[in-house]
Design a protein around this motif. Sequence first.
Motif, PDB file in Angstrom:
ATOM      1  N   GLY A   1       0.808  -1.216   0.000  1.00 36.52           N
ATOM      2  CA  GLY A   1       0.000   0.000   0.000  1.00 36.52           C
ATOM      3  C   GLY A   1       0.842   1.267   0.000  1.00 36.52           C
ATOM      4  N   TRP A   2       0.233   2.346   0.485  1.00 35.85           N
ATOM      5  CA  TRP A   2       0.817   3.673   0.357  1.00 35.85           C
ATOM      6  C   TRP A   2       1.942   4.000   1.343  1.00 35.85           C
TER       7      TRP A   2
ATOM      8  N   ASP B   1       6.412   7.370   2.641  1.00 31.44           N
ATOM      9  CA  ASP B   1       7.491   7.718   3.570  1.00 31.44           C
ATOM     10  C   ASP B   1       8.816   7.857   2.817  1.00 31.44           C
ATOM     11  N   PHE B   2       9.073   6.946   1.914  1.00 29.89           N
ATOM     12  CA  PHE B   2      10.309   6.959   1.136  1.00 29.89           C
ATOM     13  C   PHE B   2      10.400   8.212   0.264  1.00 29.89           C
ATOM     14  N   LEU B   3       9.264   8.598  -0.302  1.00 29.42           N
ATOM     15  CA  LEU B   3       9.242   9.763  -1.191  1.00 29.42           C
ATOM     16  C   LEU B   3       8.994  11.067  -0.442  1.00 29.42           C
ATOM     17  N   ASP B   4       8.695  10.953   0.836  1.00 34.61           N
ATOM     18  CA  ASP B   4       8.426  12.120   1.673  1.00 34.61           C
ATOM     19  C   ASP B   4       7.256  12.939   1.126  1.00 34.61           C
TER      20      ASP B   4
ATOM     21  N   VAL C   1       0.265  10.673   2.485  1.00 36.78           N
ATOM     22  CA  VAL C   1      -0.462   9.467   2.090  1.00 36.78           C
ATOM     23  C   VAL C   1      -1.843   9.866   1.565  1.00 36.78           C
ATOM     24  N   PRO C   2      -2.200   9.463   0.354  1.00 34.73           N
ATOM     25  CA  PRO C   2      -3.515   9.814  -0.190  1.00 34.73           C
ATOM     26  C   PRO C   2      -4.655   9.152   0.581  1.00 34.73           C
ATOM     27  N   GLN C   3      -5.823   9.731   0.485  1.00 35.41           N
ATOM     28  CA  GLN C   3      -7.001   9.128   1.088  1.00 35.41           C
ATOM     29  C   GLN C   3      -7.534   7.986   0.241  1.00 35.41           C
ATOM     30  N   GLU C   4      -7.268   8.039  -1.067  1.00 37.61           N
ATOM     31  CA  GLU C   4      -7.765   6.996  -1.961  1.00 37.61           C
ATOM     32  C   GLU C   4      -7.053   5.669  -1.707  1.00 37.61           C
ATOM     33  N   GLU C   5      -7.715   4.576  -2.021  1.00 38.76           N
ATOM     34  CA  GLU C   5      -7.084   3.268  -1.914  1.00 38.76           C
ATOM     35  C   GLU C   5      -5.962   3.152  -2.939  1.00 38.76           C
ATOM     36  N   PHE C   6      -4.963   2.341  -2.607  1.00 40.65           N
ATOM     37  CA  PHE C   6      -3.867   2.101  -3.543  1.00 40.65           C
ATOM     38  C   PHE C   6      -4.423   1.428  -4.795  1.00 40.65           C
ATOM     39  N   PRO C   7      -3.990   1.845  -5.987  1.00 41.20           N
ATOM     40  CA  PRO C   7      -4.574   1.293  -7.220  1.00 41.20           C
ATOM     41  C   PRO C   7      -4.181  -0.159  -7.461  1.00 41.20           C
ATOM     42  N   HIS C   8      -5.062  -0.863  -8.128  1.00 39.31           N
ATOM     43  CA  HIS C   8      -4.776  -2.225  -8.583  1.00 39.31           C
ATOM     44  C   HIS C   8      -5.080  -2.268 -10.077  1.00 39.31           C
ATOM     45  N   VAL C   9      -4.027  -2.370 -10.879  1.00 39.18           N
ATOM     46  CA  VAL C   9      -4.155  -2.282 -12.332  1.00 39.18           C
ATOM     47  C   VAL C   9      -3.498  -3.500 -12.967  1.00 39.18           C
ATOM     48  N   ASN C  10      -4.059  -3.955 -14.082  1.00 39.44           N
ATOM     49  CA  ASN C  10      -3.380  -4.940 -14.924  1.00 39.44           C
ATOM     50  C   ASN C  10      -3.203  -6.294 -14.254  1.00 39.44           C
ATOM     51  N   ASP C  11      -4.324  -6.881 -13.792  1.00 38.97           N
ATOM     52  CA  ASP C  11      -4.228  -8.243 -13.294  1.00 38.97           C
ATOM     53  C   ASP C  11      -4.125  -9.194 -14.482  1.00 38.97           C
ATOM     54  N   SER C  12      -3.871 -10.459 -14.215  1.00 32.32           N
ATOM     55  CA  SER C  12      -3.595 -11.406 -15.289  1.00 32.32           C
ATOM     56  C   SER C  12      -4.748 -11.538 -16.271  1.00 32.32           C
TER      57      SER C  12
END
Length: 219
Positions: free
Chosen positions: A173-174, A179-182, A185-196
Amino acid sequence: MVKIIGAGFGRTGTASLKAALEHLGYGPCYHMFEVIAQPERAQDWELAMDGRVSDWQQVLGGFESTVDWPGCAFYRELMDFYPDAKVLLTVRDPERWYDSTYGTIYQFVQDPPGDDDFSAKLRPTIERMIWNGTFDGRFEDRAHAIDVFERHNAEVQRVVPADRLLVYRVGEGWQRLCDFLDVPVPQEEFPHVNDSASIRDLAAQVSADGEVPSPFTSA
């Protein structure tokens, strides 16, 4: 100017990471889909494989991040050219990575060549760089392919300074990413794109529309 370099192989959540980075303000993000949408870009990577790219801005100008192939094959060169850029290594279970890759993008390029730009311009580059280059023409040898995957991940962690590197699974997730990018954290859910199940439809849509659909209505 590229600020984030993706060093992880395809099928490690790179399409989801592309969407996430663009949502965080690091877009546009260069992904293999950019080359599918504009097959003439394959020429840039042919030159890169020949060691004939000295100014990466000629290839990546206008982009703020990269993920997936073809960029991950040149993470060292990109690190040197963009010394302030951070590096993201996306990882996943090696056995699951192989199954996913074999069942999706490997099968995708095993189809008989067609009379289109993908077959004429992009397919030879993909075969040279990935299947015959990275995997030595032996991707169907499961043990060999997994060994290449694991050695690549280990090499990235050996080469990249710790303060420039995040080893990351998109399922986290976010929080660690932000943290790494400083960045917040967005309120939106982390995206899920391009499943099999959707890769062929998504690639076809990219070819037709010239862009990757975003899961964020605001993107």
